[in-house]
Scaffold this active site. Structure first.
Site, PDB file in Angstrom:
ATOM      1  CB  CYS A 174       2.226  -9.759  10.583  1.00  0.00           C
ATOM      2  SG  CYS A 174       0.923  -8.917   9.668  1.00  0.00           S
ATOM      3  CE  LYS A 196       4.724 -19.216  -3.289  1.00  0.00           C
ATOM      4  NZ  LYS A 196       3.931 -20.307  -2.629  1.00  0.00           N
ATOM      5  CD  GLU A 239       6.474 -12.405  13.370  1.00  0.00           C
ATOM      6  OE1 GLU A 239       5.410 -11.800  13.155  1.00  0.00           O
ATOM      7  OE2 GLU A 239       7.325 -12.644  12.488  1.00  0.00           O
ATOM      8  CD  GLU A 294       3.854  -3.616   4.550  1.00  0.00           C
ATOM      9  OE1 GLU A 294       4.265  -3.686   5.734  1.00  0.00           O
ATOM     10  OE2 GLU A 294       3.957  -2.584   3.875  1.00  0.00           O
TER      11      GLU A 294
END
Length: 482
Positions: free
Chosen positions: A284, A175, A383, A250
């Site tokens: 990231c 997906k 973040e 991750e």
């Protein structure tokens, strides 16, 4: 507008049972619809899993060199279409063209790398304790792998999950992110043309709450690999483990670059700017904290501000830094700019919406530099996923290391120093899965392990290289007495 793209299930291009579609807009010009994709649901995902289950035995029994040949041919086809893929990536995700081209090349390289590795899979021979016994291992595929991939590296991350899964003999359901699924559709097209058997790869577009959840929970899937935010990834991990799956996640990062007093401030500013502002900060592994020794702090800040203010912002095909991928992402970054100032940080550069004809309609933001930051501020702990760097002053290496480690995340970290002892200590003591010396936090080699610690990863399995293959294989031990 282009024709509506279809799902790829059991070797066929099919429409969703919902009859609904998703329009993808150009983030540099949101009034432009780039492409339309299927808005699939759980029933579409279930059919994809059924196709993968039916195909897995034949693919598992296909010799490794033949699997490798198909991967190699797919990589070659992607290479022939590199410019087209780069155009699609820029249009859907907004990335600057040079960055997009580099990402497409990485996907090509990944397919070629794992095409060779497919021939090496087999096992090891060991010495048995008794006579007349052969003792050896066999590397077996896990079965059906469910892959859920993000929008920020929409071709590289799917490639580094998909290629080792196929090389190891697994069937796959995938997906892609709804914001930029087009390049994954093109990977499926290349593999189909390269001769991948029907059902071995199945790509279904649609919301994660419907398609992704079905992939994760369906009893036909055996392993789940997810890349995305920590908040979502932790829910995926719980879903997958509750269903008894092998799982790899991750997730996010709050990546530091520690700049010591022996560093050249201009060189250090280049490293931080490249890591923090590249890909519009939407990585990231992006550097979001510069932890700087007080002796070079002022000069470093001046140099970093110069770099932030000199970046050319606009549509990715013509400019150095493209837009954020969506209005939500832009608003989130702007909200963090406000939060940082409310908490007492000083906005030394950028942080606003740029002006000009090229940037009038898109989701553009000026790269931001904050000073007077303390490590308890949200700008230093959470973040942002935008081009925002918080600069934190420290008095020595010990304090710099403590500040670097004092977050919930542990993905990537770097140190800029001419002191070999400091470099070695940072390598040993930094709480991160990737550690760099005199280099930016972003940028990964494809043949070595990648992954984080703490909230940046499930800490179960690494991606890329031989470690990537490990996730998709199970070792069987054989005792053959004669």
């Amino acid at each position: 507008m282009s024709d509506t793209a279809k799902n790829y299930v059991n070797g066929e291009w099919v429409e969703s049972e919902t009859g609904e579609t998703i329009d993808v807009q150009n983030p540099a010009n949101p009034s432009e619809t780039v492409a339309t994709y299927q808005k699939s649901d759980g029933s579409d995902a279930k059919e994809a899993v059924e196709a993968a289950v039916a195909a897995k035995a034949e693919w598992a029994n296909t010799p490794g060199p033949e699997r490798g040949r198909i991967l190699r041919e797919a990589g070659t086809l992607l290479g022939q279409r590199k410019e087209e893929l780069t155009d699609k990536l820029v249009a859907e995700e907004g990335k600057a063209r040079g960055e997009a081209s580099g990402e497409v090349q990485r996907a090509i390289d990944i397919f070629h790398y794992f095409s060779a590795k497919a021939s090496d899979l087999g096992g090891t021979v060991k010495g048995a304790s008794g006579q007349n016994t052969n003792l050896y291992t066999r590397e077996m595929p896990v079965g059906v792998a469910a892959l859920v991939t993000p929008w920020n590296y929409p071709i590289a991350i799917p490639a580094w999950k998909l290629a080792p899964a196929l090389a190891a003999g697994n069937a796959v359901v995938l997906k892609p992110a709804s914001l930029a699924p087009g390049v994954v559709i093109e990977i499926a097209r290349a593999l189909d043309e390269a001769g991948l058997p029907d059902g071995v790869l199945n790509v279904v577009t649609g919301p994660g709450s419907a398609v992704g959840s079905e992939f994760i929970e369906n009893e036909g899937t055996d392993a789940v690999s997810f890349t995305g935010s920590s908040q979502v990834g932790e829910m995926v991990y719980e879903q997958a483990t509750d269903a008894g799956k092998r799982v790899q996640t991750e997730l996010g990062g709050k990546n530091p670059t520690v700049v010591m007093d022996s560093a050249d401030p201009a060189e250090a500013a280049d490293i931080v700017a490249n890591g923090g502002f590249g890909t519009t900060g939407q990585s990231c592994t992006a550097c979001s904290r510069a932890i700087v020794h007080e002796d070079v702090y002022d000069e470093f800040v001046d140099e970093l501000v110069d770099r932030a203010e000199s970046i050319d912002i606009g549509p990715g095909n013509e400019h150095e830094m493209g837009p954020q991928v969506s209005e939500d992402e832009l608003n989130s970054t702007l909200e963090y700019v406000d939060i940082a100032q409310d908490e007492g940080a000083t906005l030394a550069a950028g942080g606003g919406v740029p002006e000009g004809d090229d940037v009038e309609e898109g989701y553009f933001v000026e790269p931001a530099v904050f000073t007077d930051v303390t490590n308890d501020m949200r700008i230093a702990q959470e973040e942002v996923f935008g081009p925002v760097v918080a600069v934190i002053k420290v008095s020595d290496f010990e304090e710099g290391l403590d500040v670097a480690n004092d977050v919930e995340y542990g993905l990537s970290a770097s140190v800029v120093t001419d002191d070999h002892t400091e470099a070695n200590r940072f390598v040993e003591e930094a709480e991160a899965g990737v550690v760099k010396v005199n280099d930016k936090t972003t940028g990964l080699e494809l043949h070595v392990p990648f992954g984080g610690v703490k909230r940046s990863s499930s800490e179960t399995w690494r991606e890329q290289g031989d470690a990537g293959l490990d996730f998709y294989t199970i070792e069987k031990t054989v005792y053959d007495s004669y």
